[in-house]
Design a protein around this motif. Structure first.
Motif, PDB file in Angstrom:
ATOM      1  N   TYR A 163      35.770  34.098  31.794  1.00  0.00           N
ATOM      2  CA  TYR A 163      36.751  33.580  32.254  1.00  0.00           C
ATOM      3  C   TYR A 163      37.836  32.265  32.215  1.00  0.00           C
ATOM      4  N   VAL A 164      36.684  31.513  31.494  1.00  0.00           N
ATOM      5  CA  VAL A 164      37.508  29.951  30.743  1.00  0.00           C
ATOM      6  C   VAL A 164      38.408  30.686  29.749  1.00  0.00           C
ATOM      7  N   GLY A 241      45.446  49.159  36.352  1.00  0.00           N
ATOM      8  CA  GLY A 241      45.848  49.058  34.550  1.00  0.00           C
ATOM      9  C   GLY A 241      47.194  48.196  33.822  1.00  0.00           C
ATOM     10  N   ALA A 242      48.514  48.536  34.842  1.00  0.00           N
ATOM     11  CA  ALA A 242      49.234  48.778  34.384  1.00  0.00           C
ATOM     12  C   ALA A 242      49.253  47.162  34.026  1.00  0.00           C
ATOM     13  N   PRO A 243      50.223  46.963  32.190  1.00  0.00           N
ATOM     14  CA  PRO A 243      50.071  45.311  31.445  1.00  0.00           C
ATOM     15  C   PRO A 243      50.785  44.632  32.497  1.00  0.00           C
ATOM     16  N   GLU A 244      51.375  44.709  33.405  1.00  0.00           N
ATOM     17  CA  GLU A 244      52.560  43.629  33.797  1.00  0.00           C
ATOM     18  C   GLU A 244      51.031  43.162  35.342  1.00  0.00           C
ATOM     19  N   GLY A 291      37.793  46.942  30.162  1.00  0.00           N
ATOM     20  CA  GLY A 291      39.384  47.699  30.844  1.00  0.00           C
ATOM     21  C   GLY A 291      39.949  47.660  31.489  1.00  0.00           C
ATOM     22  N   ALA A 292      41.566  47.279  31.349  1.00  0.00           N
ATOM     23  CA  ALA A 292      42.383  46.636  32.187  1.00  0.00           C
ATOM     24  C   ALA A 292      42.081  46.897  33.071  1.00  0.00           C
ATOM     25  N   GLU A 360      40.754  41.078  30.755  1.00  0.00           N
ATOM     26  CA  GLU A 360      41.692  41.694  31.474  1.00  0.00           C
ATOM     27  C   GLU A 360      41.381  42.305  32.632  1.00  0.00           C
ATOM     28  N   GLY A 361      40.890  40.942  33.510  1.00  0.00           N
ATOM     29  CA  GLY A 361      40.832  41.065  34.520  1.00  0.00           C
ATOM     30  C   GLY A 361      41.593  40.025  35.721  1.00  0.00           C
ATOM     31  N   PRO A 362      41.428  40.160  37.038  1.00  0.00           N
ATOM     32  CA  PRO A 362      42.369  39.015  37.333  1.00  0.00           C
ATOM     33  C   PRO A 362      41.819  37.607  37.152  1.00  0.00           C
TER      34      PRO A 362
END
Length: 474
Positions: A163-164, A241-244, A291-292, A360-362
């Motif tokens: 996370y960091v 999963g979108a990169p934006e 994954g995203a 690749e998460g929030p």
């Protein structure tokens, strides 16, 4: 006015409380414990979004693991020290504090009156599980609405490190975007609570945000609202999963115990609070860990136990009273009780933990740390929506304000409901002392009681200082 619960049984997905409860069911509900009063001061006159003015502090458990977490989180502390222009304070808190000990720790260790209010941190990151840093400590910090609190709840130390690294990479990216998309999704399983939730919560909030965007007040790159057909996990993962960077608001049932109960505490911790998508389909921790999935975004997850499960639900005494009075079938209370934590050990849900640990998460997840009801954002007595409460939180996020400050908007409504509710109880006491009958205000009191409890249990998981996007220079 009726009360509807967003909790589904594991396996078949049937609502645990099938029949909406009437307002009369809250007649005689116990007076809530008072919200913590501010006994310490902060720099209230300064810009609340500025760490240089408000400061940021870390709290770790006073254990060997806490010392290790302190080391793991040191790069994040260094980053926050750069922002605020001074060394970050790290507090080592005893584990398992009750309310009295938590109040003493906050007042005497974190915010002693011997220090100037300008030295007190309003942004506080708790690093530890609910057993390490108690819910009572968190409530003491958040209860008066002055402190912006987040929690890193990971049981695995490597998740703290992941996370960091994610937060630092995002914040140091020179090409970080200034706009994010806003997604409003209802996981439609055709149950009455979810249908009502879409009609009275998701749809009005999305509409208000879209209208605000058209007037230039909601600076998202786009606003999308969808009712996900039952079982449509693929569509959810595609959108997330979108990169934006995205602001994701979802409304669904949270998964509770199956009719036979949980087989073990491990199974409960793995599955309770997962997102029920209908048609026996569930979004699990394993599916958002890699994954995203909302990379660099923020997720407002509206569901029962979405953030976690306390040792004892604040609604438990009320529901027990309903069964005794015949207003709730005993089997529905048994269904709710099967979701109480085994061994009375509170826990943070696996789903948001996995999303936060995903590189690749929030950056943050806002969820409910108890049962979630829809009536705090919709007044069935008048048909009036209170979507403005959610709009204020979400607008602050897309404007680039820090996540802890954005969620703070809800605390104002909780405090207002608490004050109004106490007036009702005081009026009853005055009427009783003079031999008069209390004025019948069943529906208003019921609404205030539910609103007060529901709103106070929304919790920020992640660093309260993160931003969804960079704020434009002013």
């Amino acid at each position: 006015m009726t009360l509807q619960l967003l909790l589904a049984r594991a396996g078949d997905g049937q609502p645990v409380v099938e029949t909406p409860l009437p307002a009369e069911s809250l007649r005689g509900a116990p007076l809530p414990a008072p919200l913590p009063k501010p006994t310490h001061l902060y720099n209230m006159s300064a810009e609340p979004d500025s760490l240089r003015e408000q400061r940021w502090a870390l709290v770790v458990p006073d254990t060997e693991r806490g010392r290790r977490l302190e080391g793991i989180l040191s790069p994040l502390c260094e980053r926050r020290a750069e922002e605020q222009g001074r060394t970050v304070e790290v507090f080592r808190a005893p584990t398992g504090m009750d309310a009295a000990r938590a109040q003493a720790f906050v007042d005497e260790v974190m915010y002693p009156t011997s220090r100037s209010s300008r030295e007190h941190a309003r942004y506080v990151l708790l690093a530890g599980t609910l057993e390490e840093l108690s819910l009572e400590l968190q409530e003491e910090l958040t209860g008066d609405g002055s402190c912006f609190v987040g929690r890193l709840p990971f049981e695995r130390e490597e998740d703290h490190a992941a996370y960091v690294a994610k937060v630092l990479a995002r914040e140091r990216d020179a090409a970080r975007p200034r706009k994010a998309r806003a997604l409003f999704l209802t996981a439609q399983d055709m149950s009455l609570p979810v249908r009502s939730g879409h009609r009275f919560v998701t749809s009005p909030v999305a509409r208000r945000c879209s209208e605000a965007r058209a007037r230039g007040f909601f600076p998202a790159s786009g606003v999308l609202m969808e009712e996900l057909p039952a079982g449509s996990k693929g569509r959810l993962l595609e959108l997330a999963g979108a990169p934006e960077p995205g602001l994701l608001f979802t409304l669904s049932h949270g998964v509770g115990a199956r009719p036979s109960g949980w087989a073990s505490a491990e199974e409960q911790r793995r599955e309770q609070g997962n997102m029920w998508l209908g048609d026996r389909t569930v979004l699990t921790a394993e599916e958002v860990r890699q994954g995203a999935f909302l990379p660099g975004g923020i997720w407002f997850y509206f569901a029962c136990f979405g953030a976690g499960t306390p040792a004892r639900s604040v609604y438990q005494p009320w529901m027990e009273q309903l069964v005794r009075s015949g207003l709730m079938p005993p089997w529905e209370l048994e269904g709710v009780e099967r979701s109480r934590p085994l061994e009375a050990r509170p826990f943070i849900a696996a789903l948001p933990q996995a999303a936060l640990a995903n590189p690749e998460g929030p950056l943050a997840v806002i969820g409910h740390l108890d049962q979630a009801w829809i009536c705090a954002f919709h007044d069935p007595r008048t048909g009036q929506t209170h979507a403005n409460r959610l709009e204020e939180v979400l607008a602050s996020l897309v404007e680039g304000y820090r996540a802890g400050l954005a969620l703070h908007a809800l605390s104002r409504f909780a405090s207002k409901a608490d004050r109004e509710l106490r007036k009702h109880y005081q009026e009853d006491a005055v009427a009783g002392s003079s031999g008069q009958s209390p004025a019948p205000q069943v529906e208003e009191r019921a609404y205030l009681w539910m609103e007060r409890h529901d709103v106070t249990n929304y919790t920020l998981l992640g660093d309260p200082a993160v931003r969804l996007v960079d704020r434009p220079s002013r």
